[in-house]
Design a protein around this motif. Structure first.
Motif, mmCIF file in Angstrom:
data_model
loop_
_atom_site.group_PDB
_atom_site.id
_atom_site.type_symbol
_atom_site.label_atom_id
_atom_site.label_comp_id
_atom_site.label_asym_id
_atom_site.label_seq_id
_atom_site.Cartn_x
_atom_site.Cartn_y
_atom_site.Cartn_z
ATOM 1 N N ILE A 99 0.841 -1.201 0.000
ATOM 2 C CA ILE A 99 0.000 0.000 0.000
ATOM 3 C C ILE A 99 0.881 1.258 0.000
ATOM 4 C CG2 ILE A 99 -1.709 1.301 1.353
ATOM 5 C CD1 ILE A 99 -2.906 -1.461 2.152
ATOM 6 N N MET A 100 1.985 1.223 0.735
ATOM 7 C CA MET A 100 2.910 2.365 0.716
ATOM 8 C C MET A 100 3.511 2.557 -0.673
ATOM 9 S SD MET A 100 3.023 4.034 3.484
ATOM 10 C CE MET A 100 1.300 3.666 3.804
ATOM 11 N N ARG A 101 3.794 1.427 -1.326
ATOM 12 C CA ARG A 101 4.327 1.523 -2.698
ATOM 13 C C ARG A 101 3.274 2.155 -3.619
ATOM 14 N NH1 ARG A 101 4.488 -3.985 -5.617
ATOM 15 N NH2 ARG A 101 2.338 -3.314 -5.922
ATOM 16 N N ASP A 102 2.036 1.639 -3.525
ATOM 17 C CA ASP A 102 0.994 2.098 -4.450
ATOM 18 C C ASP A 102 0.506 3.520 -4.136
ATOM 19 O OD1 ASP A 102 1.250 -0.429 -5.442
ATOM 20 O OD2 ASP A 102 -0.725 -1.143 -4.779
ATOM 21 N N ARG A 103 0.411 3.845 -2.863
ATOM 22 C CA ARG A 103 -0.206 5.119 -2.485
ATOM 23 C C ARG A 103 0.811 6.226 -2.206
ATOM 24 N NH1 ARG A 103 -5.115 4.984 -0.023
ATOM 25 N NH2 ARG A 103 -5.029 7.224 -0.354
ATOM 26 N N ARG A 104 2.025 5.842 -1.816
ATOM 27 C CA ARG A 104 3.018 6.853 -1.423
ATOM 28 C C ARG A 104 4.264 6.844 -2.300
ATOM 29 N NH1 ARG A 104 0.103 10.011 1.653
ATOM 30 N NH2 ARG A 104 0.064 9.623 3.882
ATOM 31 N N GLY A 105 4.323 5.889 -3.215
ATOM 32 C CA GLY A 105 5.497 5.826 -4.102
ATOM 33 C C GLY A 105 6.746 5.288 -3.428
ATOM 34 N N ALA A 106 6.573 4.523 -2.357
ATOM 35 C CA ALA A 106 7.758 3.954 -1.690
ATOM 36 C C ALA A 106 8.384 2.883 -2.567
ATOM 37 C CB ALA A 106 7.351 3.358 -0.346
ATOM 38 N N ARG A 107 9.708 2.753 -2.457
ATOM 39 C CA ARG A 107 10.399 1.649 -3.142
ATOM 40 C C ARG A 107 10.705 0.578 -2.116
ATOM 41 N NH1 ARG A 107 14.863 4.578 -5.540
ATOM 42 N NH2 ARG A 107 13.968 5.918 -7.114
ATOM 43 N N ILE A 108 10.417 -0.666 -2.493
ATOM 44 C CA ILE A 108 10.637 -1.780 -1.566
ATOM 45 C C ILE A 108 11.890 -2.530 -2.016
ATOM 46 C CG2 ILE A 108 9.564 -3.797 -0.448
ATOM 47 C CD1 ILE A 108 7.843 -1.195 -0.293
ATOM 48 N N ARG A 109 12.834 -2.692 -1.120
ATOM 49 C CA ARG A 109 14.042 -3.490 -1.433
ATOM 50 C C ARG A 109 13.982 -4.762 -0.607
ATOM 51 N NH1 ARG A 109 19.180 -0.990 -2.826
ATOM 52 N NH2 ARG A 109 18.805 1.023 -3.798
ATOM 53 N N THR A 110 14.142 -5.899 -1.281
ATOM 54 C CA THR A 110 13.970 -7.181 -0.585
ATOM 55 C C THR A 110 15.309 -7.907 -0.449
ATOM 56 O OG1 THR A 110 11.758 -7.315 -1.504
ATOM 57 C CG2 THR A 110 12.674 -9.354 -0.624
#
Ligand code: PLP
Length: 399
Positions: free
Chosen positions: A134-145
């Protein structure tokens, strides 16, 4: 029985007398071999009785003059126990219904802007991944795994290698629900430095092994229904610095004066993050469950019991698992060294094995088609693992 057990305290491996006393205190384990606390912990009879009494009172006395005082008493008691579980103060505890809610609260409680980076691992539960998505979709966060490593120090190093000047948080489980591996949270803090928030999914941690706010995390979630032996709908988000987070949902007590909600100052304690925990029943349940867990069983002892039992269970189950696999035996037929033991079974058979074990009176769970998960609590013994082995040996997949 409970009083005797409290005096007895458990040694590193529960004695037969301890186990007999626990069996009578935990109804869930009386009529079956229960190896599934990672899903739902066995609730102690004292917690069940307290919840029944609270529910009966709520049903018969719908609008008592001291309604808010009763709720406040239940909240205060629950916060106090949840705080001492991790060496925090009650002011650092926000009551929550789930880990999903706790992680979501952290995410919305930060000022995430497009391009901000959040580091996580490849072994996270939807309780972490859905809020991150949701943070990625709504806030433009990048997720690093980051790939979870067997060595906790290598995991901490791998996380630190991903930190950039855009990293705002690391979100990871204390204990992986799919491999049983345990993260070294203090090492993660030491490696990533002080400028990155560390947010911990404690669903498989709290109650099963020692947790302390001194490990350096900023936020830690408790799922009350698992290793803390409480009911569904109980739990907490525990935060080192409550004012570091914005309130995200409007509960009565997010401000310090519910009669002046538009203008009163926000709470400076973690109550600023509480949505509104207004059902007394789960609050009473988790408070009594934690009294039982910490006073009667003892978390350090539960942890060392599970480590001992894990080693014994590996010895008991490994030959059977290898025989079941035959020539196709994978290298790592088991993972996890403490309260979660994950076993690889023949592809496609895990759900049927779980059903078959249930029909033999043994509760485990499957994670996917190929893996079953065995939860080892202070109330379990080698005899339980032998019953599971018998169930595995009598399993004949209809292929
Ligand atoms: C590691 C982990 N995180 C989160 C959850 C979800 O917990 P809750 O239902 O309290 O949100 C679970 C439950 O299975 C879990 O194992």
């Amino acid at each position: 029985v409970i009083g005797n057990l409290a005096r007895m305290q458990l040694s590193s491996a529960s004695s037969p007398a301890d186990l007999a006393a626990m069996t009578s205190a935990l109804p869930t384990i009386q009529d079956r071999v229960y190896l599934n606390a990672g899903t739902f912990g066995p609730m102690p009879q004292v917690a069940i009785d307290a919840m029944e009494a609270a529910a009966a009172r709520e049903a018969s006395d719908r609008y008592p003059h001291d309604m808010w005082e009763r709720l406040d008493d239940a909240q205060v008691a629950a916060r106090k126990r949840l705080a001492s579980l991790v060496g925090a103060s009650p002011e650092q505890v926000a009551l929550m219904h789930t880990t999903h809610a706790g992680i979501s609260t952290c995410m919305w409680g930060m000022d995430i802007t497009p391009g901000d980076e959040i580091i996580t691992t490849n072994e996270e539960h939807p309780g972490v991944l859905v809020p991150l998505r949701i943070m990625r979709d709504r806030r433009g966060a990048r997720i690093r795994t980051v790939q979870w490593k067997s060595d906790p120090i290598l995991l901490a190093d791998a996380i630190a290698e991903q930190v950039t000047d855009r990293t705002v948080a690391v979100v990871l489980s204390h204990v992986s629900w799919v491999s049983g591996k345990v993260a070294d949270l203090a090492a993660v803090r030491q490696r990533v430095g002080d400028n990155v928030l560390i947010i911990v999914d404690g669903a498989q941690g709290a109650g099963a092994l020692p947790v302390d706010i001194g490990m350096g995390w900023d936020a830690y979630t408790v799922s009350g229904q698992k290793w803390t032996l409480g009911p569904s709908g109980s739990g907490a988000l525990i935060v080192a610095d409550p004012e570091r987070w914005h309130p995200v949902m409007g509960g009565y007590f997010v401000t310090n004066d519910p009669h002046n909600p538009l203008d009163a100052p926000l709470q400076v304690t973690a109550r600023r993050l509480e949505f509104s925990q207004e059902s007394v029943v789960p609050l009473v349940g988790i408070a009594h469950a934690l009294d039982f867990l910490t006073g009667t069983i003892g978390i350090a002892r539960a942890h060392s019991h599970s480590v001992h039992l894990n080693a014994a269970a590996r010895g008991i189950l490994e030959p059977t698992l290898r025989r079941m696999h035959g020539a196709s035996t994978p290298n790592n037929v088991m993972s996890g060294t403490a309260h979660l033991l994950i076993c690889a079974v023949l592809p496609g058979t895990a759900p049927a094995i779980t059903d078959h074990a249930a029909s033999c009176g043994v509760s485990i769970r499957y994670l996917d088609d190929t893996h079953i998960r065995i939860s080892l609590g202070a109330w379990n013994s080698e005899a339980d693992v032998l019953e599971l082995r018998a169930a595995l040996e009598s399993f004949a997949p209809c292929t």
